[in-house]
Design a protein around this motif. Structure first.
Motif, short mmCIF file in Angstrom:
data_model
loop_
_atom_site.label_atom_id
_atom_site.label_comp_id
_atom_site.label_asym_id
_atom_site.label_seq_id
_atom_site.Cartn_x
_atom_site.Cartn_y
_atom_site.Cartn_z
N PRO A 8 0.93 -1.14 0.26
CA PRO A 8 -0.08 0.10 0.09
C PRO A 8 0.89 1.21 0.22
O PRO A 8 1.83 1.21 0.85
CB PRO A 8 -0.81 -0.12 1.47
N HIS A 9 0.38 2.19 -0.69
CA HIS A 9 1.06 3.42 -0.89
C HIS A 9 0.36 4.53 -0.23
O HIS A 9 -0.89 4.41 -0.37
CB HIS A 9 1.54 3.73 -2.30
N SER A 10 1.21 5.59 0.11
CA SER A 10 0.33 6.66 0.59
C SER A 10 1.20 7.80 0.03
O SER A 10 1.88 7.74 -0.70
CB SER A 10 0.75 6.96 2.23
N MET A 11 0.30 9.10 0.01
CA MET A 11 0.63 10.27 -0.42
C MET A 11 1.23 11.07 0.47
O MET A 11 0.75 11.43 1.45
CB MET A 11 -0.47 11.07 -1.24
N PHE A 12 2.28 11.94 0.25
CA PHE A 12 2.93 12.79 1.36
C PHE A 12 3.29 14.15 0.76
O PHE A 12 3.94 14.24 -0.31
CB PHE A 12 4.34 12.06 1.91
N LEU A 13 3.01 15.13 1.55
CA LEU A 13 3.16 16.57 1.18
C LEU A 13 4.31 17.10 1.89
O LEU A 13 4.15 17.43 3.03
CB LEU A 13 1.80 17.27 1.36
N PHE A 14 5.12 17.42 1.23
CA PHE A 14 6.43 17.86 1.96
C PHE A 14 6.83 19.34 1.62
O PHE A 14 6.42 19.98 0.64
CB PHE A 14 7.76 17.06 1.19
N GLU A 15 7.10 20.12 2.76
CA GLU A 15 7.38 21.38 2.80
C GLU A 15 8.66 21.53 1.97
O GLU A 15 9.62 20.80 2.20
CB GLU A 15 7.51 22.13 4.29
N MET A 16 8.84 22.62 1.63
CA MET A 16 10.08 23.33 0.93
C MET A 16 10.37 24.53 1.38
O MET A 16 9.80 25.29 1.88
CB MET A 16 9.73 23.25 -0.68
N THR A 17 11.63 24.79 1.37
CA THR A 17 12.30 26.17 1.88
C THR A 17 11.83 27.24 1.16
O THR A 17 11.71 28.54 1.73
CB THR A 17 13.73 26.10 1.77
N ASN A 18 11.15 27.34 -0.16
CA ASN A 18 10.32 28.28 -0.67
C ASN A 18 9.07 28.50 -0.46
O ASN A 18 8.52 29.40 -1.00
CB ASN A 18 10.88 28.23 -2.22
N GLY A 19 8.63 27.80 0.30
CA GLY A 19 7.16 28.07 0.81
C GLY A 19 6.36 27.17 0.07
O GLY A 19 5.01 27.28 0.60
N ARG A 20 6.46 26.53 -0.88
CA ARG A 20 5.81 25.68 -1.62
C ARG A 20 5.79 24.47 -0.91
O ARG A 20 6.53 23.88 -0.34
CB ARG A 20 6.03 25.61 -3.13
N LYS A 22 5.95 19.86 -1.97
CA LYS A 22 5.98 18.96 -3.22
C LYS A 22 5.34 17.64 -2.66
O LYS A 22 5.06 17.26 -1.65
CB LYS A 22 7.46 18.33 -3.38
N LEU A 23 4.56 16.99 -3.60
CA LEU A 23 3.73 15.77 -3.45
C LEU A 23 4.67 14.52 -3.85
O LEU A 23 5.15 14.67 -4.88
CB LEU A 23 2.58 15.92 -4.35
N ALA A 24 4.50 13.45 -3.03
CA ALA A 24 5.23 12.05 -3.35
C ALA A 24 4.54 11.14 -2.79
O ALA A 24 3.86 11.31 -1.88
CB ALA A 24 6.67 12.25 -2.83
N TYR A 25 4.81 9.88 -3.16
CA TYR A 25 4.04 8.79 -2.81
C TYR A 25 5.25 7.63 -2.38
O TYR A 25 6.12 7.73 -2.67
CB TYR A 25 2.97 8.41 -3.97
N GLY A 26 4.65 6.80 -1.74
CA GLY A 26 5.68 5.73 -1.26
C GLY A 26 4.86 5.05 -0.06
O GLY A 26 3.62 5.35 0.34
N THR A 27 5.53 3.89 0.44
CA THR A 27 4.88 3.02 1.36
C THR A 27 5.18 3.91 2.87
O THR A 27 4.22 3.59 3.80
CB THR A 27 5.62 1.69 1.69
N ASP A 28 6.06 4.65 3.02
CA ASP A 28 6.30 5.31 4.04
C ASP A 28 6.93 6.73 3.65
O ASP A 28 7.35 7.08 2.45
CB ASP A 28 7.27 4.77 5.18
N VAL A 29 7.44 7.78 4.60
CA VAL A 29 8.07 8.88 4.45
C VAL A 29 9.44 8.61 3.68
O VAL A 29 9.73 9.35 2.55
CB VAL A 29 8.27 9.72 5.68
N GLU A 30 10.18 7.68 4.16
CA GLU A 30 11.50 7.69 3.50
C GLU A 30 11.40 7.22 2.21
O GLU A 30 12.14 7.64 1.38
CB GLU A 30 12.26 6.61 4.60
#
Length: 69
Positions: A8-20, A22-30
């Motif tokens: 199973p994969h999840s969607m993770f939304l990461f903060e960026m230093t520019n205030g925007r 990034k969306l990524a998917y994976g089994t966990d954060v790593e």
């Protein structure tokens, strides 16, 4: 990457230093970070704050589209 197509994969939304964000998917954060590293340049990855992310559902993606960068 530790994930497979059957895990199973999840969607993770990461903060960026520019205030925007990034969306990524994976089994966990790593795993999601590894996927991002495949997609982004070294300079882009340097802007991602790896320990500042939230897990979102697929239904919530539209809510975050204006924040993506």
């Amino acid at each position: 990457m530790t994930g497979s197509l059957t895990s199973p994969h999840s969607m993770f939304l990461f903060e960026m230093t520019n205030g925007r964000k990034k969306l990524a998917y994976g089994t966990d954060v790593e795993d999601a970070l590894e996927v991002l590293a495949l997609r982004l340049s070294t300079d882009e990855m340097a802007q991602v704050i790896p320990d500042n992310c939230i897990k979102i559902s697929h239904r919530e993606i539209q809510r975050y589209v204006p924040l993506l960068g």
